[in-house]
Write an enzyme that holds these catalytic residues in place. Structure first.
Site, PDB file in Angstrom:
ATOM      1  N   SER A 103       6.357  27.803  24.466  1.00  0.00           N
ATOM      2  CA  SER A 103       6.991  27.382  23.215  1.00  0.00           C
ATOM      3  C   SER A 103       8.472  27.785  23.220  1.00  0.00           C
ATOM      4  CB  SER A 103       6.221  27.980  22.037  1.00  0.00           C
ATOM      5  OG  SER A 103       6.545  27.332  20.826  1.00  0.00           O
ATOM      6  N   ASP A 237      -1.863  19.617  20.627  1.00  0.00           N
ATOM      7  CA  ASP A 237      -0.771  20.452  20.124  1.00  0.00           C
ATOM      8  C   ASP A 237      -0.198  19.847  18.851  1.00  0.00           C
ATOM      9  OD1 ASP A 237       1.565  21.962  19.729  1.00  0.00           O
ATOM     10  OD2 ASP A 237       1.915  22.179  21.870  1.00  0.00           O
ATOM     11  N   HIS A 265      -1.616  24.300  20.931  1.00  0.00           N
ATOM     12  CA  HIS A 265      -0.289  24.775  21.314  1.00  0.00           C
ATOM     13  C   HIS A 265      -0.359  25.981  22.248  1.00  0.00           C
ATOM     14  CE1 HIS A 265       4.003  25.067  20.983  1.00  0.00           C
ATOM     15  NE2 HIS A 265       3.969  26.285  20.456  1.00  0.00           N
TER      16      HIS A 265
END
Length: 327
Positions: A103, A237, A265
């Site tokens: 991320s 996600d 995610h």
């Protein structure tokens, strides 16, 4: 799923530039630098870290402003984080790494590889930021005035406990879009610390506005001709859409793209065994990048090549093991 480490993964601390940095270091072999995402900490890697440490030297820090690392009024830009990781590795005596970023940590990983190619052997990006503008509205809300005060009220003890319980209950329903809410509950818990809220607000405002992500690696993706890159994304996600993996396949044609079904995610937590296997296969199948200033200069001067030119030149350093359908 394993969420707690054993005694081999003792949290260590080191002070750099007057600020304490916390990290876990374990295993032996080629070095992996594991960079967590926004509002998370080194524990996000616990489901995979034990198996990774059987094959690699694993270094998993809490980024500044996160976890138990210091939370000063400081530089929370992507470049600042990359500098901090360079300094941490230098203090630890680690010269080169395969940098793994999840991320926001993926954005830091890309920046680290760009700023310090001589210290980067490979990039492994897990649902990374920086490949397109789209991002969940929840992150965009952090950029609004009043976030700090509103979250201060939302994290009062009674409110916070109810909110966390609700998020975790929703995450167990199996409903579409609720898979990652258990992780959101942990991030919500971290917001009870006003220093953490301030740090995260600084981080988000440096990379996101109300229109979405504003920091991108797309214009520099051609530099991955000189560096092996793996992109891992979960199909479900809801934070950063998996369609951004198409951007990686398009702008960095040599990249390996692994799409993980039935994952959100956090594919490294949803399917840790598969994640470890993919990382192992990627490292085994690729040669570590070797930095040459002359080649880097040539790449910068020439800019991105046309796809046909790349193929003719044979510049892709690896063969994809799992490509996106239709990519």
């Amino acid at each position: 799923m394993t969420t707690e480490p054993d005694a081999a993964f003792e949290l260590q601390r080191v002070t750099i530039h007057g600020h304490e940095r916390a990290f876990v270091r374990a295993g032996s072999g080629p070095a992996l630098l594991l960079l967590h995402g926004l509002g998370c900490d080194h524990t996000t890697w616990f489901p995979a870290i034990r198996d990774l440490a059987r094959h690699f030297t694993v270094i998993a820090p809490d980024l500044l402003g996160h976890g138990v690392s210091a939370k000063p009024r400081a530089d929370y830009s992507v470049g600042g984080y990359a500098n901090g990781m360079r300094d941490l590795l230098t203090v630890l005596g680690v010269d080169k790494v395969t940098v793994v970023g999840h991320s926001f940590g993926g954005g830091v990983a890309m920046q680290f590889a760009y700023q310090f190619p001589e210290r980067t052997e490979r990039m492994i990006l897990v649902a990374p930021g920086g490949l397109g503008p789209e991002v969940t509205p929840l992150i965009r809300l952090i950029t609004l005035p009043g976030f700090h005060q509103a979250m201060g009220l939302a994290t009062l003890p009674g409110v916070r406990h109810v909110g966390k319980a609700g998020l975790r209950a929703l995450s167990r329903t199996g409903l579409h879009g609720t898979r990652d809410l258990g992780e959101v509950a942990d991030i919500y818990e971290s917001f009870k610390d006003p220093r953490a809220r301030a740090a995260i607000a600084h981080v988000v405002r440096a990379v996101v506005d109300m229109k979405g992500q504003i920091v991108t690696m797309v214009d520099r993706a051609y530099l991955t001709q000189a560096m092996p890159m793996l992109v891992v994304w979960g199909t479900d996600d809801m934070v950063i859409p998996a369609t951004h993996a198409n951007n990686a396949a398009r702008t960095a044609p040599g990249a390996v793209v692994e799409i993980v079904p039935n994952a959100g995610h956090f594919p490294h937590k949803d399917h840790p065994e598969r994640f470890v296997r993919v990382v192992q296969e990627f490292v085994r199948a690729t040669h570590p990048a070797s930095y040459h200033r002359g080649r880097w200069r040539t790449l910068l001067r020439n800019g991105p090549a046309l796809p046909s030119n790349r193929a003719e030149a044979g510049e892709s350093p690896m063969t994809p093991v799992a490509q996106l359908p239709g990519a």
